[in-house]
Design an enzyme around this catalytic site. Structure first.
Site, short mmCIF file in Angstrom:
data_model
loop_
_atom_site.label_atom_id
_atom_site.label_comp_id
_atom_site.label_asym_id
_atom_site.label_seq_id
_atom_site.Cartn_x
_atom_site.Cartn_y
_atom_site.Cartn_z
CG ASN A 12 2.09 -10.04 -5.76
OD1 ASN A 12 2.86 -10.69 -5.05
ND2 ASN A 12 1.73 -8.80 -5.49
CE LYS A 14 -1.09 -9.01 -3.31
NZ LYS A 14 -2.11 -8.02 -2.99
CG HIS A 98 2.50 -4.58 -4.64
ND1 HIS A 98 1.67 -4.30 -3.59
CD2 HIS A 98 1.79 -5.32 -5.51
CE1 HIS A 98 0.49 -4.87 -3.82
NE2 HIS A 98 0.53 -5.50 -4.97
CD GLU A 100 -0.27 -5.76 -0.84
OE1 GLU A 100 0.58 -6.66 -0.93
OE2 GLU A 100 -1.45 -5.90 -1.25
CD GLU A 169 -1.07 -4.27 -8.72
OE1 GLU A 169 -1.53 -5.39 -8.98
OE2 GLU A 169 -0.36 -4.03 -7.73
N GLY A 175 -7.22 -6.49 -3.59
CA GLY A 175 -7.68 -7.38 -2.53
C GLY A 175 -9.05 -7.02 -1.98
CB SER A 214 -10.38 -7.17 -7.53
OG SER A 214 -10.16 -6.83 -6.16
#
Ligand code: PGA
Length: 252
Positions: A12, A14, A98, A100, A169, A175, A214
């Site tokens: 991904n 991003k 996702h 985010e 996730e 991250g 991560s």
């Protein structure tokens, strides 16, 4: 990993990579793909370079994914892109829901479900993301939250078992460098698998459930060694071909 599910390693990217850096990265992944004979490889660049990267992947086993889409097939939705448009520019996959997107763009279980349904209708394979926040984990609500997020789309993916993938996730691991322990990850993956089995055993057997948060070359082997972890959704480490390929090569 189970014998019956081939590993899926998806990168991904991003909101990173312009045309030249993105194309170079894609070409380096194509060049090294044979280092990961036991994994299916997917890259997910930003919309602006999907078409360019599609041509770099042509003829290779590496498949293209988008990071989001609108649930409608077309019309007056300024700034949005449909599943049909993604298919048209070479995508086989799309990442949906996702964290985010849920956190910053107000995506809900309902909108993620409706996008999942539209993606499948357009023959685009969804990688649907679920996962708890740190607050939810600390309140002991991990399985409840993940179960609720999965319940929103499980009947939709059950219509075409094995076409969609799920990415677990934990939001607190994305991250942050804080990877879930293999025990924490496997516990949730097993719960996801048993919830899928309640919908249908076939769905549970063939759905690939990826771990994300991560994932790096040095923890990939342990994570991918868990019985119910069938691959990885990789953010930061997918921006370096060498790291992404090392993660993929850890799939047995
Ligand atoms: P990360 O991101 O690997 O950088 O933690 C994973 C993701 O957001 O999909």
């Amino acid at each position: 990993m189970s014998q019956q599910r081939r590993a899926l390693i998806a990168g991904n990217w991003k909101m990173n990579q312009g045309t030249s850096a993105g194309r170079e990265l894609a070409k380096a992944i194509v060049a090294g793909a044979s280092k990961a004979p036991n994994a299916d490889l997917v890259v997910s660049p930003p919309f602006t370079i999907l078409a360019a990267v599609a041509s770099d992947l042509a003829g290779s086993p590496v498949e293209l994914s988008a990071q989001n889409m609108h649930e409608k097939s077309g019309g007056a939705f300024t700034g949005e892109v449909s599943a049909e448009m993604l298919k048209d520019c070479g995508c086989k996959w799309v990442i949906l829901g996702h964290s985010e997107r849920r956190q910053y763009f107000a995506e809900t279980d309902a909108s993620v479900a409706s996008k999942t349904s539209s993606a499948l209708a357009a023959e685009l394979r969804p990688i649907v993301c679920i996962g708890e926040t740190l607050e939810e984990r600390e309140a002991g609500k991990t399985l409840e939250v993940v179960g609720r997020q999965l319940a929103a789309f499980e009947a939709i993916i059950a219509k075409q078992p094995g076409v969609a993938a799920i990415a677990y996730e934990p939001v607190w691991a994305i991250g942050t460098g804080k990877v879930a322990t293999t025990e924490q990850a496997q516990e949730v993956h097993a719960a996801i698998r048993s919830q899928l089995a309640k919908v249908s055993q076939q769905l549970a057997d063939v759905t690939r459930v990826l771990y994300g948060g991560s994932v790096k070359p040095d923890n990939a082997e342990a994570l991918l060694g868990c019985a119910d972890i069938d691959g990885a959704l990789v953010g930061g480490a997918s921006l370096k071909a060498e790291d992404f390929l090392a993660i993929a090569a850890a799939a047995r």
